[in-house]
Write an enzyme that holds these catalytic residues in place. Structure first.
Site, PDB file in Angstrom:
ATOM      1  N   ASP A  22     -19.432 -24.048   6.195  1.00  0.00           N
ATOM      2  CA  ASP A  22     -19.538 -22.314   6.230  1.00  0.00           C
ATOM      3  C   ASP A  22     -18.677 -21.795   5.235  1.00  0.00           C
ATOM      4  O   ASP A  22     -18.483 -20.447   5.482  1.00  0.00           O
ATOM      5  CB  ASP A  22     -19.064 -21.897   7.714  1.00  0.00           C
ATOM      6  CG  ASP A  22     -19.982 -22.316   8.594  1.00  0.00           C
ATOM      7  OD1 ASP A  22     -21.202 -22.465   8.376  1.00  0.00           O
ATOM      8  OD2 ASP A  22     -19.439 -22.567   9.856  1.00  0.00           O
ATOM      9  N   ASP A  91     -26.845 -31.019  -4.462  1.00  0.00           N
ATOM     10  CA  ASP A  91     -26.436 -30.045  -3.268  1.00  0.00           C
ATOM     11  C   ASP A  91     -26.259 -31.351  -2.134  1.00  0.00           C
ATOM     12  O   ASP A  91     -27.170 -31.805  -1.529  1.00  0.00           O
ATOM     13  CB  ASP A  91     -27.670 -29.382  -2.718  1.00  0.00           C
ATOM     14  CG  ASP A  91     -27.593 -28.637  -1.516  1.00  0.00           C
ATOM     15  OD1 ASP A  91     -26.379 -28.513  -0.975  1.00  0.00           O
ATOM     16  OD2 ASP A  91     -28.429 -28.129  -1.106  1.00  0.00           O
ATOM     17  N   GLY A  94     -21.537 -30.213   3.447  1.00  0.00           N
ATOM     18  CA  GLY A  94     -20.037 -30.237   3.573  1.00  0.00           C
ATOM     19  C   GLY A  94     -19.490 -31.010   4.796  1.00  0.00           C
ATOM     20  O   GLY A  94     -18.152 -31.151   4.821  1.00  0.00           O
ATOM     21  N   ASP A 149     -15.671 -10.271  -0.416  1.00  0.00           N
ATOM     22  CA  ASP A 149     -15.869  -8.840   0.509  1.00  0.00           C
ATOM     23  C   ASP A 149     -15.320  -8.930   1.645  1.00  0.00           C
ATOM     24  O   ASP A 149     -14.979  -7.920   2.421  1.00  0.00           O
ATOM     25  CB  ASP A 149     -17.301  -8.907   0.449  1.00  0.00           C
ATOM     26  CG  ASP A 149     -18.148  -9.729   1.137  1.00  0.00           C
ATOM     27  OD1 ASP A 149     -17.784 -11.117   0.883  1.00  0.00           O
ATOM     28  OD2 ASP A 149     -19.063  -9.836   1.872  1.00  0.00           O
ATOM     29  N   GLY A 447     -23.074 -71.551  19.106  1.00  0.00           N
ATOM     30  CA  GLY A 447     -23.533 -71.111  20.720  1.00  0.00           C
ATOM     31  C   GLY A 447     -22.274 -70.388  21.421  1.00  0.00           C
ATOM     32  O   GLY A 447     -21.174 -70.303  20.891  1.00  0.00           O
ATOM     33  N   SER A 449     -19.206 -69.929  24.045  1.00  0.00           N
ATOM     34  CA  SER A 449     -18.263 -70.670  24.795  1.00  0.00           C
ATOM     35  C   SER A 449     -18.772 -71.161  25.952  1.00  0.00           C
ATOM     36  O   SER A 449     -19.225 -70.240  26.645  1.00  0.00           O
ATOM     37  CB  SER A 449     -16.759 -69.621  24.983  1.00  0.00           C
ATOM     38  OG  SER A 449     -15.931 -70.242  25.610  1.00  0.00           O
ATOM     39  N   ALA A 451     -21.092 -73.339  26.036  1.00  0.00           N
ATOM     40  CA  ALA A 451     -22.381 -73.838  25.981  1.00  0.00           C
ATOM     41  C   ALA A 451     -22.475 -75.342  25.864  1.00  0.00           C
ATOM     42  O   ALA A 451     -23.635 -76.091  26.063  1.00  0.00           O
ATOM     43  CB  ALA A 451     -23.026 -73.325  24.774  1.00  0.00           C
ATOM     44  N   GLY A 452     -21.241 -75.842  25.457  1.00  0.00           N
ATOM     45  CA  GLY A 452     -21.380 -77.601  25.359  1.00  0.00           C
ATOM     46  C   GLY A 452     -21.365 -78.151  23.723  1.00  0.00           C
ATOM     47  O   GLY A 452     -21.727 -79.115  23.606  1.00  0.00           O
ATOM     48  N   SER A 521     -19.093 -69.355  15.975  1.00  0.00           N
ATOM     49  CA  SER A 521     -19.635 -68.499  14.651  1.00  0.00           C
ATOM     50  C   SER A 521     -20.618 -67.680  15.474  1.00  0.00           C
ATOM     51  O   SER A 521     -21.657 -67.718  14.902  1.00  0.00           O
ATOM     52  CB  SER A 521     -20.154 -69.577  13.868  1.00  0.00           C
ATOM     53  OG  SER A 521     -20.901 -70.420  14.393  1.00  0.00           O
TER      54      SER A 521
END
Length: 612
Positions: A22, A91, A94, A149, A447, A449, A451-452, A521
């Site tokens: 503005d 352009d 802002g 102004d 895989g 935690s 999972a094996g 991972s």
């Protein structure tokens, strides 16, 4: 003012407008276009009026409307002429969330118009944009104190704002500041004097712009970025590109970087015929003698003044992605026509762009600015951004999404980049593998935690041992007790965790070993990075797959329970994402087969590899 046309030679000046929301940027742009006659006459005639003056902001309101509708527009470029000079005005909005767009536009700007609302004065966003302008090498500033102004043309108010801005600008290296009191709505001191400011005797904005010349390129040695190469079997062998510094002449001695090969310019070829000379900004095709090897992305430079070649840099980085920067993650670095994998090896600090304060940080978020060190997978030819924007400015590209993740400015090469070189060894990896009578291989178990993974990996190594094969098992928990004991479980730490293990695995394959890596991972990008560190065919991704509910029910270590209770942050599967492999070499359904059955399937893969 003449309307935009394409007749006759013109100096081109690139502008950018900046400022807080503005401050009247749209109205100022509309006024420039209106008074320059750069819009169709019927559109001029149809403009609504406010207090007897055309509402020129309507000329650019379409851009704002499209943004509100969710249409992505990075930068809108507007063209107009003042006399014999042509302007390209960038352009950008802002709002703070569009800072990345402002960076894109400012990277090529000769001059910036910084707007300030006369009622509000210098605001946070004013300082933010000005810091970025200084960083991006825009040194000429027009401070347009707008809406005069609304302060009754007050000279005291104007001078207070100018003093405030100049004091701040001087601190960040912006010393070429021209201040103009404006009223964009009526055109006061834009195209005509403003009766509200009779005390102002300087040039209006358009007259000042007409006096501005494009940023002069300091005379220097030849630099041409190669963007295209004709086919080796073609009758004509040429190298097309843009001259980003200096001059090219037939007979000139050049180096091809980064290879360092020498040659001589034979011809300078264009569609309009051969040239006796080509200079900065021209796109031409060079032929060289002898017929040396040149690739897209190479740099042709004056032989007596080559640029630096390095693979490690210190650089400023503006982050432009909604996904945070993860140091250690591999991104594509694109500098000109050169593209090479790169990672942030160290984030030195983040800059508070509002205050200039340097802050410790482990990552960068959208619109953050930081100082970092970069490590590239291959050396590139460059010059510091302060010397040459074309050869020192780069972008980082997310390798998974292909979005532009960041924009950077190279400060200098790190000394270790020139001092550290690979040592040639007599005993090769093939010799070490032959001594063990096996082929190097990485079995990467990923895989959730529970999972094996570790159980299955241990069974596989037992089988390898019995068969007389040489292996080593890198388990996530064990490695965190030593090599990675300094890392936590944030996304950034997980990336670094995998990066280090991938490097260790690569060194162990150089020793001829079969390496089993058992790590959660969680991110595809880092698993892809680990694969790329290995020789083709040496990396097997093994996805040990179980539903989250099954992994959580096992919960041997009690970790899921802690995560659910809020006692363990950044736990994969609970409050941190896991990205399953898309094309693993083997998927093991750990709910449908035993560890021994899984080991049998994996050993079959290994035997096929060893036989191959």
């Amino acid at each position: 003012m003449a309307a935009l046309d394409d007749t006759g030679p013109r100096d081109i000046v690139r502008l950018i407008t900046c400022g807080s929301v503005d401050d009247g940027k749209s109205t100022l742009i509309g006024r420039l276009l209106y008074d320059a006659g750069a819009i169709p006459s019927d559109q001029m005639a149809s403009l609504p009026e406010i207090d007897g003056a055309p509402d020129v902001s309507f000329l650019v309101d379409g851009l704002a409307a499209e943004r509100e509708q969710g249409i992505t527009i990075d930068v809108a470029y507007r063209f107009f002429d003042i006399g014999e000079r042509r302007f390209i005005l960038a352009d950008t909005p802002g709002h703070e969330q569009y800072t990345r767009n402002m960076v894109t536009a400012a990277s090529t700007a000769d001059l910036a118009i910084v707007l300030v609302d006369a009622r509000k004065g210098v605001l946070t966003q004013t300082r933010r944009h000005s810091r970025l302008l200084a960083l991006l090498g825009v040194r000429r500033i027009v401070l347009a104190v707008n809406k005069m102004d609304l302060v009754a043309g007050s000279r005291d108010r104007f001078e207070a704002i100018v003093d405030d801005y100049r004091a701040f600008a001087g601190q960040i290296g912006l010393t070429d500041v021209t201040a103009i009191p404006t009223c964009a709505r009526t055109g006061g001191n834009v195209s005509s004097p403003d009766g509200l400011t009779p005390w102002y005797t300087g040039s209006g904005l358009m007259a000042h712009l007409q006096s501005v010349t494009p940023a002069e390129v300091a005379p220097g040695p030849l630099r041409m970025a190669v963007q295209g190469v004709s086919r080796p079997d073609a009758d004509f062998r040429g190298f097309a590109g843009r001259i980003v510094a200096g001059r090219a002449r037939p007979g000139g001695a050049v180096h091809i970087l980064p290879s360092g090969v020498s040659a001589t310019i034979s011809r300078i070829v264009t569609l309009d015929g051969d040239l006796d000379e080509a200079s900065h900004g021209q796109s031409v095709t060079l032929t060289l003698t002898p017929d040396v090897d040149v690739s897209r992305g190479d740099l042709i430079v004056a032989e007596d003044a080559p640029t630096e070649v390095a693979d490690q840099f210190e650089a400023h980085l503006v982050w432009m992605s909604d996904r945070p920067l993860l140091p250690g993650r591999s991104y594509w670095l694109k500098l000109g026509a050169t593209t090479v994998p790169a990672r942030i090896s160290d984030l030195r600090h983040k800059v508070n762009v509002d205050t200039g304060e340097l802050l410790a940080a482990s990552t960068l978020a959208l619109n953050d600015l930081g100082l970092c060190t970069l490590a590239l997978d291959a050396p590139i030819a460059f010059e510091p951004y302060a010397v040459n924007r074309d050869l020192g400015g780069f972008i980082l590209i997310d390798r998974m999404s292909n979005e532009t993740a960041g924009a950077g400015m190279i400060r200098f090469a790190l000394r270790r980049s020139a001092n550290v070189r690979p040592q040639t060894l007599t005993i090769r990896r093939a010799d070490r593998a032959a001594l063990k009578r096996q082929a190097p291989l990485v079995l990467w178990f990923t895989g959730l935690s529970g999972a094996g993974k570790s159980t299955i990996a241990d069974r596989v190594e037992q089988r390898l041992f019995v068969e007389g094969l040489h292996s080593v098992l890198l388990d996530g928990d064990n490695v965190r007790h030593g090599l990675n004991r300094d890392l936590g479980f944030t996304d950034a730490d997980r990336v670094e965790n995998v990066r280090r293990v991938a490097e260790v695995a690569r060194l162990m394959t150089d020793a001829g070993l079969i390496v089993l890596v058992s790590f959660i991972s969680p991110f595809r990008e880092e698993r892809r990075m680990a694969r790329e560190r290995m020789e083709p065919g040496e990396f097997f991704e093994i996805f040990v797959d179980v539903p989250l509910a099954v992994a959580e029910a096992r919960d041997v270590k009690g970790l899921y329970a802690k995560a659910r209770a809020g006692q363990l942050a950044n736990f994969t599967g609970i409050d941190s994402a896991y990205e399953p492999p898309e094309n693993p070499e083997l998927r093991v359904d750990a709910t449908a087969c035993s560890p021994d059955e899984a080991a049998d399937r994996i050993l079959a893969l290994v035997r096929n590899r060893l036989r191959g």
